[in-house]
Scaffold this motif. Structure first.
Motif, PDB file in Angstrom:
ATOM      1  N   LEU A  29       0.903  -1.296   0.174  1.00 33.28           N
ATOM      2  CA  LEU A  29      -0.119  -0.017  -0.117  1.00 33.28           C
ATOM      3  C   LEU A  29       0.920   1.341  -0.106  1.00 33.28           C
ATOM      4  O   LEU A  29       1.976   1.375   0.779  1.00 33.28           O
ATOM      5  N   ALA A  30       0.569   2.116  -0.767  1.00 29.99           N
ATOM      6  CA  ALA A  30       1.272   3.353  -1.036  1.00 29.99           C
ATOM      7  C   ALA A  30       1.583   4.248   0.154  1.00 29.99           C
ATOM      8  O   ALA A  30       2.770   4.659   0.357  1.00 29.99           O
ATOM      9  N   ALA A  31       0.653   4.126   1.210  1.00 27.36           N
ATOM     10  CA  ALA A  31       0.838   4.915   2.498  1.00 27.36           C
ATOM     11  C   ALA A  31       2.042   4.018   3.356  1.00 27.36           C
ATOM     12  O   ALA A  31       2.800   4.894   3.841  1.00 27.36           O
ATOM     13  N   GLY A  32       1.959   3.024   3.361  1.00 30.08           N
ATOM     14  CA  GLY A  32       3.045   2.126   3.949  1.00 30.08           C
ATOM     15  C   GLY A  32       4.559   2.349   3.373  1.00 30.08           C
ATOM     16  O   GLY A  32       5.454   2.662   3.919  1.00 30.08           O
TER      17      GLY A  32
ATOM     18  N   ALA B  17       5.248   4.924   1.552  1.00 27.56           N
ATOM     19  CA  ALA B  17       5.661   6.496   1.884  1.00 27.56           C
ATOM     20  C   ALA B  17       6.268   6.540   3.285  1.00 27.56           C
ATOM     21  O   ALA B  17       7.175   7.210   3.548  1.00 27.56           O
ATOM     22  N   GLY B  18       5.918   5.772   4.227  1.00 29.17           N
ATOM     23  CA  GLY B  18       6.335   5.907   5.652  1.00 29.17           C
ATOM     24  C   GLY B  18       7.724   5.101   5.369  1.00 29.17           C
ATOM     25  O   GLY B  18       8.824   5.889   6.195  1.00 29.17           O
TER      26      GLY B  18
ATOM     27  N   ALA C 171       3.395   3.200  -7.318  1.00 27.55           N
ATOM     28  CA  ALA C 171       2.352   2.489  -6.517  1.00 27.55           C
ATOM     29  C   ALA C 171       1.758   1.411  -7.398  1.00 27.55           C
ATOM     30  O   ALA C 171       1.799   1.336  -8.742  1.00 27.55           O
TER      31      ALA C 171
ATOM     32  N   ARG D  45      -4.083  11.165  -6.136  1.00 34.39           N
ATOM     33  CA  ARG D  45      -2.806  10.564  -5.876  1.00 34.39           C
ATOM     34  C   ARG D  45      -1.973  10.522  -7.000  1.00 34.39           C
ATOM     35  O   ARG D  45      -2.242   9.721  -7.917  1.00 34.39           O
TER      36      ARG D  45
ATOM     37  N   LEU E  90       6.508   7.085  -5.972  1.00 31.82           N
ATOM     38  CA  LEU E  90       6.552   6.794  -4.533  1.00 31.82           C
ATOM     39  C   LEU E  90       7.917   7.614  -3.977  1.00 31.82           C
ATOM     40  O   LEU E  90       8.072   7.565  -2.896  1.00 31.82           O
TER      41      LEU E  90
END
Lengths: 519, 519
Positions: B255-258, B260-261, B279, B286, B290
């Motif tokens: 997942l892109a949010a992960g 990004a972290g 992604a 969005r 990444l």
């Protein structure tokens, strides 16, 4: 304001689509979310794309309506291609909706990126990618028009995710035009065929497409009644109406030697919705065309032409005022006792086939006796493996079951063939479809063993590659694992009892019918 | 004098091919018949083409040898395309031998006629149809060369039946040249990366291809030891070596949010055999890339370049004389008790994973805790879903089992994913492969439910389309139906006992691991 996905579903429903056989993914999620807003489209979940496409084919064949699939990008479409190949050969009206990455994502070559258009074009008469949500309504209407033909065809609409999720403007909701009319055949085609029929020489009609059902078939029966012409049809018709009271039509044999026997002595072959016959496979030292030497071929109607009108016209020419049609007499085999073989199993099916049944036939070598044993059974439909791509039977039965909830569906499949798309059983259970599946378990790719024999027999490795006996497939366990009850039968009596039960009970049922492979 | 089929098999063996994952038909029958004459090629029957191609991918990933399939015309190839898509993304050396109609038969448009070349080119770096048996030896050698790269690639050789059955002349039996060497990277690429690593800013290496195993991985560990750089790798590596004593590498999150972290604060991203991260799917509003703003991307080695040599050179530059590598400490979770969840199941796997295991991971959402739970387990290989085409896990395990008969293979698969290619279990049983399959049965396309939630949740129809609970799939029955023993487990203790049993016993075993879907 509706988004693209909503417009897309509305457009499908406006085009006559009522069911969507689906195996969606992330890029189709807006389509999935929109399903509840347009109740006219029934989604049917399939656990593998090959089930979805085969089910759509069966649905389209039985309803004449455009069938529909929802597939996930290139790999999802790819998994469905074998049964789309069969649907293409069946001329089934079928629309694939294939999701794709958002347009701005495509250049990134993300893991699922692939050439969807190239895949689609291998089976589709029409392929288009929509680039703007505002153009989706028009593209869906064009897809419907392409799919409905004539003749029916596979059409593939590729819908990027951003096209689905973007606002699409107000749709016109104008009903699309109905399908184009089939082209009429020339007077010359009719008079040429009539002259052949009156020549006194042996004549055969080779029926295909619409000519094996409804008014076309009835007209063919009158032609045979008036002239004595032999009625043959394609080896693998998409949907054939047959049984007691209907004109009896012989399917051209799969093996070239058998077809040669059926065509021996025929001096004029009249093609009515069928192509000139060719062998399924080439073999060393043999030509592929099956028309015997000295036989003249006449094309009454090609696949896209109005073969029904052509046959009706021809019937009127050769039997003015309405000839008495040839009709198959009602005649069932007696229920056999004892050993269960492909032959005795066929007799059981012939003895018990219920009126109005939809029979899906992917029995291959085990099905050799089926046409004879069921010819005089009560009227029924027979659906066959049009394109030769294995794994069609069980999915086709799913589609037939959704299309015809009030008719018994009987799927007759070889054990080898069944394993390509066995997941269809789960959808049968989920949807409560009234499908009775008979798996002819001869524990072999029997048809290939025949071919191996023809090339010299091979050694142990070769034979083992065509052998399904170790480990034995337990189809009753496999069915139960997907929520379908079943029974294993080893005698003709057991098979008859199980078939009666399967037909009598609503919902899906599977019978493992143990038979020996043809030697 | 040998026929084409014999020359073809000889050429494959000369090119290093040792196993052929096959689902043949009539047009491949001369190939089948020739198998007994060249014992160097082991045929492995698969009941569906998607199993054959996925197995070939697994075999190629584990051996580095060219893998091989035997497929039946266009529809046979089509059924195998989803896993060929995955193999393409894995850069697996893989040769498809696809039979075709005899050349003189092609113009007849027989039922199985289709555009095989178009299908093949969607996944193949090299596609050729052989027209003369005498050219087959050269074409096979070219196919081997194309498949072995570098990097590895899918190559498809289309062999008309008459080319197989015709006399081919005496083969030269000259050994084909070995695979071409990978291209070396420039000194600038190494010094640029070294400068970034010495800049004092946060640096991450993104490893891909060969860089996650063997000497490349070891060098990456020394670079991290010398510079403190973070070691990341592609989200879906083809084959990753990991476990206690090896450099610890984090896979970029799906997942892109992960992701990004993981990339937050990174000022220099050094690509070593990996592409710049993007992604998996696009989402409204969005971007797909990444790489965080302000981060500079340096390409140390592209996919076809010698990333191992590049990493070794870079390690020597930043840590002359051999820096101390970072190493994962040996550390296993305790065996959990009580409730079986995706998290506790991962702990069980981490606690029990045997040394030298080959883990095939298509667990999707149920696999979220697996990387953490297994990071400190004894050394093992991890194979992932490189292309995102579902149905890879079980076939990949077949190929890994054939490739590595002395290593335990553990397939971790979601229930939804398993159903695309479940027929792989039969081949596991037939070949006696030591594969333990864990099916995470959350009765849902859970990952799609997350996506549906993100687009507003949908109504009942939408949710039902992602739900696998009715009827429940009984994987123990399904496995038994294909000759594989199995067990259903509902607690962590039961799962641990079953996993111990599956690993201890030779041959295939399946565990249905009931877990809740992620909310």
């Amino acid at each position: 304001m509706p988004n693209g996905a909503q417009i897309l579903i509305d457009g499908l429903v406006d085009g006559g689509v009522r069911a969507c056989f689906a195996n969606p993914g992330t890029s189709e999620m807006h389509f999935v979310a929109a399903l509840d807003e347009t109740p006219g489209l029934r989604p049917v979940l399939c656990l593998f794309e090959g089930v979805a496409t085969g089910a759509a084919d069966g649905y389209g064949r039985m309803t004449g309506r455009p069938a529909c699939t929802l597939l996930h990008l290139g790999p999802g479409l790819a998994g469905g291609l074998p049964n789309l190949h069969n649907a293409r050969r069946a001329a089934t009206p079928l629309i694939n909706v294939v999701g794709d990455h958002a347009l701005h994502h495509k250049r990134l070559d993300a893991p699922l990126e692939s050439d969807i258009g190239a895949l689609a074009r291998t089976v589709s008469a029409w392929t288009r990618r929509t680039y703007y949500a505002t153009e989706l309504a028009g593209d869906v209407a064009a897809a419907v028009a392409a799919a409905t033909g004539p003749p029916g065809a596979v059409a593939t609409l590729i819908v990027p995710a951003d096209v689905s999720w973007s606002q699409a403007g107000e749709p016109s909701r104008a009903a699309p035009p109905g399908p184009a009319r089939r082209g009429l055949v020339s007077v010359d085609a009719v008079t040429g065929a009539a002259a052949a029929l009156r020549s006194g020489a042996d004549v055969a009609l080779l029926l295909g497409g619409d000519a094996v059902r409804g008014a076309g078939l009835a007209a063919a029966g009158r032609i045979a009644g008036a002239t004595g012409a032999k009625l043959l049809c394609e080896t693998f018709p998409a949907r054939m109406e047959r049984g007691a009271g209907r004109p009896s039509v012989e399917r051209l044999a799969y093996l070239a030697a058998g077809a040669a026997g059926q065509l021996a002595g025929v001096r004029h072959l009249v093609l009515a919705g069928a192509a000139s016959p060719v062998a399924f496979f080439a073999h060393p030292g043999r030509g592929g065309a099956l028309v015997p030497e000295g036989c003249t071929v006449h094309t009454l109607a090609a696949g896209a032409e109005d073969v029904t009108a052509a046959l009706e016209g021809l019937a009127e020419v050769v039997g003015p005022g309405g000839a008495k049609p040839v009709r198959q007499a009602a005649d069932r085999p007696a229920l056999p006792l004892g050993e269960l073989t492909a032959e005795s199993a066929a007799a059981v099916i012939g003895a018990l086939l219920p009126e109005g049944a939809v029979v899906v036939d992917e029995a291959n070598t085990s099905g050799l006796w089926l046409p004879g044993a069921t010819a005089g059974a009560p009227p029924h439909d027979w659906l066959t493996l049009t394109g030769g791509a294995m794994g069609q039977g069980l999915p086709l039965a799913v589609g037939a079951g959704v299309a015809c909830p009030d008719r018994p569906v009987i799927a007759l499949v070889g054990d080898g063939a069944s394993m390509y798309t066995l997941q269809a059983l789960w959808t049968q259970a989920r949807e409560g479809l009234d499908v009775t599946t008979v798996v002819f378990a001869n524990r072999s790719y029997a048809i290939l063993n025949l071919e191996l024999g023809a090339v010299g027999g091979g050694g142990e490795r070769a034979r083992r590659l065509l052998d399904l006996s170790g480990p034995p497939l337990d189809f009753v366990a496999l069915a139960r694992g997907m929520g379908v009850p079943g029974e294993r039968t080893a005698t003709a009596e057991e098979f008859a009892a199980a078939l009666k039960r399967g037909v009598a009970e609503r919902g899906p049922f599977l019978i493992e019918c143990g038979v020996a492979a043809l030697a």
